[in-house]
Design a protein around this motif. Structure first.
Motif, PDB file in Angstrom:
ATOM      1  N   SER A 169      -5.647   2.981   4.607  1.00  0.00           N
ATOM      2  CA  SER A 169      -4.565   2.654   5.541  1.00  0.00           C
ATOM      3  C   SER A 169      -4.689   1.261   6.129  1.00  0.00           C
ATOM      4  CB  SER A 169      -4.540   3.687   6.681  1.00  0.00           C
ATOM      5  OG  SER A 169      -5.813   3.759   7.314  1.00  0.00           O
ATOM      6  N   ASP A 170      -5.870   0.679   6.119  1.00  0.00           N
ATOM      7  CA  ASP A 170      -6.092  -0.633   6.726  1.00  0.00           C
ATOM      8  C   ASP A 170      -5.797  -1.723   5.695  1.00  0.00           C
ATOM      9  OD1 ASP A 170      -6.851  -2.818   8.172  1.00  0.00           O
ATOM     10  OD2 ASP A 170      -8.920  -2.183   8.507  1.00  0.00           O
ATOM     11  N   PRO A 171      -4.858  -2.640   5.987  1.00  0.00           N
ATOM     12  CA  PRO A 171      -4.549  -3.705   5.022  1.00  0.00           C
ATOM     13  C   PRO A 171      -5.631  -4.769   4.919  1.00  0.00           C
ATOM     14  CG  PRO A 171      -3.276  -4.021   7.027  1.00  0.00           C
ATOM     15  CD  PRO A 171      -3.977  -2.695   7.170  1.00  0.00           C
ATOM     16  N   MET A 207       0.825  -1.206   0.000  1.00  0.00           N
ATOM     17  CA  MET A 207       0.000   0.000   0.000  1.00  0.00           C
ATOM     18  C   MET A 207       0.862   1.259   0.000  1.00  0.00           C
ATOM     19  SD  MET A 207      -2.872  -1.365   2.735  1.00  0.00           S
ATOM     20  CE  MET A 207      -4.107  -0.097   2.537  1.00  0.00           C
ATOM     21  N   GLU A 208       1.921   1.252   0.800  1.00  0.00           N
ATOM     22  CA  GLU A 208       2.813   2.408   0.870  1.00  0.00           C
ATOM     23  C   GLU A 208       3.509   2.643  -0.468  1.00  0.00           C
ATOM     24  OE1 GLU A 208       3.540   4.583   3.271  1.00  0.00           O
ATOM     25  OE2 GLU A 208       2.255   3.776   4.843  1.00  0.00           O
ATOM     26  N   LYS A 209       3.871   1.561  -1.137  1.00  0.00           N
ATOM     27  CA  LYS A 209       4.633   1.681  -2.375  1.00  0.00           C
ATOM     28  C   LYS A 209       3.844   2.392  -3.474  1.00  0.00           C
ATOM     29  CE  LYS A 209       7.578  -1.007  -5.463  1.00  0.00           C
ATOM     30  NZ  LYS A 209       8.112  -2.346  -5.798  1.00  0.00           N
ATOM     31  N   VAL A 210       2.528   2.146  -3.510  1.00  0.00           N
ATOM     32  CA  VAL A 210       1.713   2.744  -4.579  1.00  0.00           C
ATOM     33  C   VAL A 210       0.923   3.956  -4.097  1.00  0.00           C
ATOM     34  CG1 VAL A 210       1.522   0.541  -5.774  1.00  0.00           C
ATOM     35  CG2 VAL A 210      -0.262   1.198  -4.154  1.00  0.00           C
ATOM     36  N   LEU A 239     -13.406   5.759   5.426  1.00  0.00           N
ATOM     37  CA  LEU A 239     -12.279   5.210   4.680  1.00  0.00           C
ATOM     38  C   LEU A 239     -11.331   4.373   5.532  1.00  0.00           C
ATOM     39  CD1 LEU A 239     -11.196   8.179   2.361  1.00  0.00           C
ATOM     40  CD2 LEU A 239     -12.750   6.282   1.856  1.00  0.00           C
ATOM     41  N   HIS A 240     -11.115   4.756   6.772  1.00  0.00           N
ATOM     42  CA  HIS A 240      -9.989   4.180   7.507  1.00  0.00           C
ATOM     43  C   HIS A 240     -10.348   3.352   8.726  1.00  0.00           C
ATOM     44  CE1 HIS A 240      -7.433   6.457   4.875  1.00  0.00           C
ATOM     45  NE2 HIS A 240      -8.006   7.601   5.233  1.00  0.00           N
ATOM     46  N   LYS A 241     -11.564   3.435   9.225  1.00  0.00           N
ATOM     47  CA  LYS A 241     -11.921   2.593  10.360  1.00  0.00           C
ATOM     48  C   LYS A 241     -12.073   1.151   9.887  1.00  0.00           C
ATOM     49  CE  LYS A 241     -14.712   2.542  14.522  1.00  0.00           C
ATOM     50  NZ  LYS A 241     -14.523   1.086  14.678  1.00  0.00           N
TER      51      LYS A 241
END
Length: 524
Positions: A233-235, A225-228, A386-388
């Motif tokens: 944020s949650d995998p 996820m970080e690379k693209v 989006l992130h929870k």
């Protein structure tokens, strides 16, 4: 030792969530305490603490738990015991896996754990695979595929079909053991690991997705996820096609721990295990040839919770189960949310991109967001969407929820992180949901009566708001503006009609006629 609980949160320790259950997971790499609250169909993690005892680090050389690891684990467990006593949690389940069941001094370690007052259950590799698979089944309703749970001491593989499991295997391929294969040479290691998979009965294509469970796999997902620059944020639930999965595995197999440690969300412990685990992943991709990789944050511990649920509770939608309690604690009780969803359904039903469950979820989140201070409301609600860690939802569905909460605030210029995750058509559908929610809550200040004396519907291309004569004064300038917003979005005009009292259908006013009432009752 008596671990007792009054099942209350009288001091508000966990922001309205009562600590209900705790699980102690004694693994080969870490000893972990997790305290859960909320709906047990979609449990909320209230406390997650680990001790990196690395009980299995010398299994390949000595077959024993090292004394310093033995002592460190017990030190952590004594702290866990005290925390559980202070939190008054009675329901505590303790399980031990590969290192405890295989080490020569494993029985001595388990005896020491019992002396602390815990009741550890040493589970077999096959049982570990089955329970971890239950976590995947709970997280992905209707899942069909193969689960691979990578721990410190072992790799568990099991097939999932129609809610059942079969072909379980536990292989000695945990992250603490991988360095022993291939003498450190990646090519030799790849061949050796492929042989181990074949020897363990997993040397053929699976013709299904491969669900990855375990902290090292999740760290790989974070790296991907970080690379693209992934917007989320949650995998959990991230998936990769075979080509992207191979690229990920090859990149990580060549990476150094020092390079990986530069990524903020990858710990030192995970960075040390990821390169060798990536070689294992390469071997799995080569032998199993999965349709795609799916990363799951639910595994053994969540499987233990899911395993204990009654059939009816298991059948609950995990997204709605989690959101119902979350929204209720923030001023949006389930009956209000279902009432709004029922009132708006004739005008803006779910279309081809969404679903009624997602529309109801967006309604819950939108109403909950209105209890936040106005200057924080929009950004907080988008972050929730989006992130929870919601369960049972895809990335594009998160974006649709975010679009709905934005439209609920009449913010139609969507953030780039939202538009990157879903098509314009899907987001426009969700914007319609949000604008209708805005109208519903503002028309009668969320009162139950206002939903009974009004109707929102479509008459051809025209948006129509019907008001009972007795409540015609509910109409005001804000309501005209809200109708204009929604009608323009739908591509038509609007009309507000007053219906004489004697012509109004009062049959529905005697009870609750919400189309989503069964959801509301189940939630409560």
């Amino acid at each position: 030792m008596s671990l007792r609980a009054r099942r209350t949160d009288r001091d508000g320790i966990f922001s309205g969530n009562t600590p209900e259950r705790a699980i102690i997971d004694i693994g080969s790499n870490t000893v972990r305490l997790v305290v859960y609250g909320g709906s047990m169909r979609a449990p909320v993690v209230l406390l997650n603490e680990k001790v990196a005892a690395r009980l299995g680090r010398e299994m390949a050389e000595t077959g024993r738990i090292p004394q310093d690891s033995f002592d460190l684990a017990l030190q952590g467990l004594r702290r866990f015991r005290l925390l559980l006593e202070e939190l008054e949690i009675e329901d505590v389940e303790t399980v031990a896996t590969a290192a405890s069941r295989e080490a020569e001094n494993g029985p001595d370690f388990i005896a020491a754990v019992k002396e602390l007052g815990f009741k550890p259950r040493v589970i077999s590799g096959e049982e570990e695979a089955r329970v971890s698979a239950q976590g995947v089944i709970g997280a992905f309703p209707g899942v069909q595929g193969v689960m691979a749970d990578l721990g410190g001491g072992s790799l568990e593989l099991i097939r999932i079909r129609d809610g059942e499991t079969c072909d379980a295997a536990s292989l000695p391929l945990g992250t603490l053991r991988l360095s022993a294969f291939g003498d450190g040479d990646p090519d030799s290691m790849l061949k050796a690991l492929g042989k181990e998979l074949k020897k363990g009965g997993w040397g053929k294509p699976i013709d299904a997705p491969l669900y990855l469970v375990g902290g090292t796999w999740r760290a790989m997902a974070v790296y991907a996820m970080e690379k693209v620059g992934h917007p989320l944020s949650d995998p959990h639930s991230l998936w990769l096609d075979p080509k992207r999965a191979r690229v990920l595995a090859e990149d990580l197999a060549q990476a150094t721990p020092e390079t990986l440690q530069q990524i903020e969300r990858i710990s030192t412990m995970r960075s040390n295990t990821m390169p060798h685990a990536a070689v294992l992943l390469r071997a799995m991709l080569k032998k199993l040839q999965p349709e795609r990789l799916v990363f799951s944050s639910w595994g053994l511990r969540e499987g233990l919770l899911y395993d204990r649920l009654e059939i009816g509770a298991r059948s609950q939608d995990p997204l709605l189960a989690g959101l119902t309690l979350f929204a209720a604690q923030r001023g949006a009780p389930p009956r209000l949310s279902t009432r709004v969803a029922g009132w708006t359904v004739d005008a803006v039903p779910a279309g081809k991109h969404g679903s009624e469950r997602l529309r109801l979820a967006a309604t819950m989140l939108s109403l909950a967001s209105m209890q936040i201070e106005p200057n924080l409301r929009l950004h907080q609600a988008v972050d929730w969407a989006l992130h929870k860690r919601w369960i049972g939802i895809e990335a594009h569905e998160r974006a649709m929820m975010a679009a709905a909460v934005c439209a609920n605030r009449n913010h139609l210029d969507l953030p780039s992180e939202v538009t990157a995750l879903a098509s314009e058509e899907a987001l426009n559908e969700a914007i319609g949901w949000g604008l209708s929610i805005r109208l519903a809550r503002r028309l009668g200040a969320r009162s139950k009566r206002s939903f009974q004396v009004s109707r929102l519907l479509r008459d051809g291309d025209k948006l129509v708001l019907q008001l009972r004569e007795s409540h015609r004064d509910l109409r005001g300038l804000p309501q005209d503006k809200d109708m204009t917003l929604l009608a323009n979005h739908l591509g038509g005009d609007y009309e507000i009609r007053t219906v004489p009292d004697e012509e109004w259908d009062v049959s529905s006013e005697s009870g609750n006629d919400d189309p989503f009432d069964s959801v509301s009752q189940a939630a409560e």
